[in-house]
Structure formats: C-alpha cells, structure tokens
Design a protein around this motif. Structure first.
Motif, PDB file in Angstrom:
ATOM      1  N   ARG A 176       0.844  -1.183   0.000  1.00  0.00           N
ATOM      2  CA  ARG A 176       0.000   0.000   0.000  1.00  0.00           C
ATOM      3  C   ARG A 176       0.885   1.239   0.000  1.00  0.00           C
ATOM      4  N   SER A 177       0.488   2.212  -0.789  1.00  0.00           N
ATOM      5  CA  SER A 177       1.252   3.455  -0.834  1.00  0.00           C
ATOM      6  C   SER A 177       0.344   4.592  -1.265  1.00  0.00           C
ATOM      7  N   LYS A 178       0.624   5.772  -0.763  1.00  0.00           N
ATOM      8  CA  LYS A 178      -0.077   6.953  -1.228  1.00  0.00           C
ATOM      9  C   LYS A 178       0.391   7.276  -2.641  1.00  0.00           C
ATOM     10  N   ILE A 179      -0.508   7.839  -3.439  1.00  0.00           N
ATOM     11  CA  ILE A 179      -0.172   8.196  -4.824  1.00  0.00           C
ATOM     12  C   ILE A 179       1.057   9.101  -4.856  1.00  0.00           C
ATOM     13  N   VAL A 180       1.109  10.058  -3.938  1.00  0.00           N
ATOM     14  CA  VAL A 180       2.195  11.047  -3.954  1.00  0.00           C
ATOM     15  C   VAL A 180       3.540  10.439  -3.560  1.00  0.00           C
ATOM     16  N   ASP A 181       3.528   9.222  -2.996  1.00  0.00           N
ATOM     17  CA  ASP A 181       4.787   8.580  -2.604  1.00  0.00           C
ATOM     18  C   ASP A 181       5.310   7.622  -3.660  1.00  0.00           C
ATOM     19  N   LEU A 182       4.546   7.447  -4.762  1.00  0.00           N
ATOM     20  CA  LEU A 182       4.962   6.530  -5.816  1.00  0.00           C
ATOM     21  C   LEU A 182       5.981   7.176  -6.748  1.00  0.00           C
ATOM     22  N   THR A 183       6.759   6.347  -7.420  1.00  0.00           N
ATOM     23  CA  THR A 183       7.659   6.791  -8.474  1.00  0.00           C
ATOM     24  C   THR A 183       7.100   6.291  -9.803  1.00  0.00           C
ATOM     25  N   PHE A 184       6.926   7.189 -10.752  1.00  0.00           N
ATOM     26  CA  PHE A 184       6.377   6.833 -12.058  1.00  0.00           C
ATOM     27  C   PHE A 184       7.493   6.835 -13.101  1.00  0.00           C
ATOM     28  N   THR A 185       7.449   5.841 -13.995  1.00  0.00           N
ATOM     29  CA  THR A 185       8.442   5.762 -15.066  1.00  0.00           C
ATOM     30  C   THR A 185       7.742   5.558 -16.407  1.00  0.00           C
ATOM     31  N   LEU A 246       8.483   0.821   7.122  1.00  0.00           N
ATOM     32  CA  LEU A 246       8.732  -0.206   8.128  1.00  0.00           C
ATOM     33  C   LEU A 246      10.125  -0.792   7.929  1.00  0.00           C
ATOM     34  N   LEU A 247      10.501  -1.007   6.668  1.00  0.00           N
ATOM     35  CA  LEU A 247      11.854  -1.481   6.351  1.00  0.00           C
ATOM     36  C   LEU A 247      12.889  -0.461   6.808  1.00  0.00           C
ATOM     37  N   LYS A 248      12.638   0.816   6.527  1.00  0.00           N
ATOM     38  CA  LYS A 248      13.585   1.860   6.940  1.00  0.00           C
ATOM     39  C   LYS A 248      13.765   1.867   8.453  1.00  0.00           C
ATOM     40  N   SER A 249      12.667   1.700   9.170  1.00  0.00           N
ATOM     41  CA  SER A 249      12.733   1.715  10.634  1.00  0.00           C
ATOM     42  C   SER A 249      13.604   0.582  11.156  1.00  0.00           C
ATOM     43  N   CYS A 250      13.440  -0.610  10.573  1.00  0.00           N
ATOM     44  CA  CYS A 250      14.248  -1.759  11.004  1.00  0.00           C
ATOM     45  C   CYS A 250      15.718  -1.571  10.630  1.00  0.00           C
ATOM     46  N   GLU A 251      15.966  -1.025   9.455  1.00  0.00           N
ATOM     47  CA  GLU A 251      17.351  -0.790   9.030  1.00  0.00           C
ATOM     48  C   GLU A 251      18.032   0.242   9.921  1.00  0.00           C
ATOM     49  N   ASN A 252      17.262   1.220  10.377  1.00  0.00           N
ATOM     50  CA  ASN A 252      17.833   2.310  11.171  1.00  0.00           C
ATOM     51  C   ASN A 252      17.664   2.114  12.675  1.00  0.00           C
ATOM     52  N   GLY A 253      17.055   0.984  13.077  1.00  0.00           N
ATOM     53  CA  GLY A 253      16.866   0.719  14.496  1.00  0.00           C
ATOM     54  C   GLY A 253      15.896   1.662  15.165  1.00  0.00           C
ATOM     55  N   GLN A 254      14.864   2.098  14.431  1.00  0.00           N
ATOM     56  CA  GLN A 254      13.910   3.071  14.952  1.00  0.00           C
ATOM     57  C   GLN A 254      12.586   2.416  15.321  1.00  0.00           C
ATOM     58  N   CYS A 255      11.839   3.097  16.176  1.00  0.00           N
ATOM     59  CA  CYS A 255      10.477   2.683  16.488  1.00  0.00           C
ATOM     60  C   CYS A 255       9.577   3.168  15.361  1.00  0.00           C
ATOM     61  N   PHE A 256       9.025   2.243  14.604  1.00  0.00           N
ATOM     62  CA  PHE A 256       8.262   2.571  13.396  1.00  0.00           C
ATOM     63  C   PHE A 256       7.065   3.469  13.692  1.00  0.00           C
ATOM     64  N   VAL A 257       6.244   3.100  14.679  1.00  0.00           N
ATOM     65  CA  VAL A 257       5.014   3.855  14.920  1.00  0.00           C
ATOM     66  C   VAL A 257       5.302   5.256  15.455  1.00  0.00           C
ATOM     67  N   GLU A 258       6.484   5.459  16.016  1.00  0.00           N
ATOM     68  CA  GLU A 258       6.858   6.778  16.520  1.00  0.00           C
ATOM     69  C   GLU A 258       7.323   7.689  15.390  1.00  0.00           C
ATOM     70  N   HIS A 259       8.097   7.143  14.451  1.00  0.00           N
ATOM     71  CA  HIS A 259       8.680   7.961  13.390  1.00  0.00           C
ATOM     72  C   HIS A 259       7.782   8.084  12.160  1.00  0.00           C
ATOM     73  N   TYR A 260       6.859   7.149  11.980  1.00  0.00           N
ATOM     74  CA  TYR A 260       5.987   7.180  10.793  1.00  0.00           C
ATOM     75  C   TYR A 260       4.542   6.986  11.230  1.00  0.00           C
ATOM     76  N   SER A 261       4.011   7.992  11.871  1.00  0.00           N
ATOM     77  CA  SER A 261       2.686   7.860  12.485  1.00  0.00           C
ATOM     78  C   SER A 261       1.551   7.739  11.474  1.00  0.00           C
ATOM     79  N   ASP A 262       1.778   8.152  10.214  1.00  0.00           N
ATOM     80  CA  ASP A 262       0.704   8.086   9.219  1.00  0.00           C
ATOM     81  C   ASP A 262       1.024   7.126   8.076  1.00  0.00           C
ATOM     82  N   SER A 263       1.993   6.216   8.291  1.00  0.00           N
ATOM     83  CA  SER A 263       2.363   5.272   7.244  1.00  0.00           C
ATOM     84  C   SER A 263       1.344   4.133   7.156  1.00  0.00           C
TER      85      SER A 263
END
Length: 290
Positions: A176-185, A246-263
C-alpha cells in the motif's frame, strides 16, 4: 514462521511499540546462527557484560533491552557453527542468567526465534516453563501456501507443547502506498516522470492525489493466514502490509510507529499490539497511582 516472513521485524517492532507505551520490555534473540535483533533495534556493535547478578543486557532505551549472541561475536560477519547442545546451553544462559530489568523483571519478554520447530524452540519452551511458564506465541506468516505449510507445523508444535497461541499475524499481505509517494516511469528505459505525472494529476484530477494504491504481492492461498487461524481455532491478530517505511525503521533501528505515524502499516501494527495487550494485560505503575 518460515524463514523470511518477517518474524524479527514483527518481534522488534512490537517490542518498540510496547516500550513506547511505557511497558518494560526485553527482546531475547535466540536465532543463534542468524541474529538480527541488534541491527533492527539500533544497537549493533554493543557488548554485554557479566557481573555477579548475571549477564547485563544491552539497553535500547530506558524501557527496552535486548540480549543476543551477536553481542558476543568478534564481528558482525562471524559465522556461528555450533551443534544443538551448545546452542541449547547458550539459550539456557540467556534465559536464566540475564539480569532483565535491573533485577526488577519485565512486563514483556519477547523471544525472537529462528524458523521451524528445532532444538531452539524446544529448549526455550522447557527453560521458560521451568522458570515461570510461557505466556504464548505469536505466529507470523505470509499469505502463500509455501509459508503457511510451515506455519501449520508450528501451530501443531504449540499444541503438542501446550504453548498458548496468542494469534497469527499475516505479514507482507499487500503493498500500500499513497499516490504522492509513488515513483512513475515511462518507456523501456524506465525514465523517471514522477513530477510530470503528479503535476498532471494536480491539474486534471486533484481528488486522486490523497488516494492510495493497493497491490496483492503474494496471492493468498485457500483463504490465507486468516482462514488458517480459524481452522486451528486461534485468534487472527491482523495483516501488516509491505511498507517501505517499516523497512527503513528496522534498518535504522527506529520505532516505526513513533517515526511514521501516518504510514500504511502504522495502524495495523498498533492494532496487533493492542490485541497482544488484551491477551496478556499488564498494569503500568502510573495506572496504579491513578
């Protein structure tokens, strides 16, 4: 769950979320040959120390601590080539000789296990039962039959060893992704035309921009994990989508729900943690004061 379904991701992010809510949480990484919890919790390269009261775990923050063989290895690429008895001995040490919670104990101890139903699982159940019992297991699966075939064996393992199943988590169910977060080619050369597409959408149909897209990455087999949970008469805790944050949070050792509250995976992960707390309630100190 089967290897690669996201057991460590779920374990570490559930632990991070519980700690964020004020619970005292420990993570025990018993994947002796492939420990990943230290990286996902942001404490790679740390060391544990042994004192008169036992092993001192590594603290992620004041509410979260972790113990892993990774802290005892000379470097992160070192291979652990151990037979069963030595693995079991190390797990016993981690469980019985670790000074969790500075001697005051924990609200939740989350054990991140390797795939399958091997020596590590049997030993962990036996050692925990000798101490204070096993509260329950969370089983993680992706939607396809190759994964669920292994998970059914693990559910039967829990049944035979009298380990309560807190529930089944479906991971990587959809993207799932927001339209504005997609990359179009465009074209075969995959030329990036994201700005052009977003500008057209903004001009022609701006109502599309707040929308999200959903793709079933792994087609569910026979009703997927939810149907499997129903067949085994165990709770279905929810589905976690594939979420780059979620992948970024695990790679960076972060709490996902704290850093990406609207993901896209934030609400589902919080729901899974809510269900866990409902199944295994703990009264926090501030609630006692009130």
């Amino acid at each position: 769950g089967k290897g690669g379904v996201g057991k460590s991701t779920v374990a570490c992010q559930v632990a991070q979320t519980l700690a964020l809510r004020g619970y005292s949480v420990g993570v025990l990484d018993i994947d002796i040959c492939g420990p990943s919890a230290p990286r996902m919790l942001g404490v790679s390269g740390s060391e544990v120390r042994k004192s008169g009261s036992g092993w001192t775990p590594v603290y992620v923050n004041e509410n979260l601590e972790v113990m892993s063989i990774a802290f005892l290895l000379p470097d992160s690429d070192a291979a652990v080539i151990w037979r069963g008895p030595r693995k079991n001995g190390m797990i016993k040490q981690f469980l019985t000789e670790t000074d969790w919670g500075n001697g005051e104990g924990l609200d939740y101890l989350i054990v991140d296990t390797p795939p399958g139903t091997s020596d590590e699982h049997i030993s962990t159940v036996q050692y925990l039962r000798a101490i204070d019992g096993v509260s329950g297991a969370i089983v993680v699966s992706t939607p396809e039959e190759v994964s669920m075939a292994d998970v059914r064996k693990e559910l039967n393992f829990c049944k035979k060893t009298a380990v309560p199943v807190i529930g089944v988590v479906e991971n990587m169910a959809t993207f799932r992704s927001k339209i504005v977060d997609l990359t179009f080619t465009k074209n075969d050369n995959h030329v990036d035309c994201t700005e052009e597409v977003l500008q057209i959408l903004k001009e022609k149909c701006p109502e599309v921009l707040p929308m999200s897209v959903k793709v079933d990455v792994f087609a569910p087999s026979n009703g997927g994990p939810q149907k499997m949970a129903a067949n085994f008469n165990v709770p279905f805790l929810g589905s976690l989508p594939l979420d780059p944050n979620l992948l970024k949070s695990c790679e960076n050792g972060q709490c996902f729900v704290e850093h990406y509250s609207d993901s896209s995976a934030t609400k589902p992960l919080n729901h899974i943690v809510d269900r866990l707390i409902e199944a295994l309630p703990v009264v926090l100190e501030e609630e006692l004061v009130e």
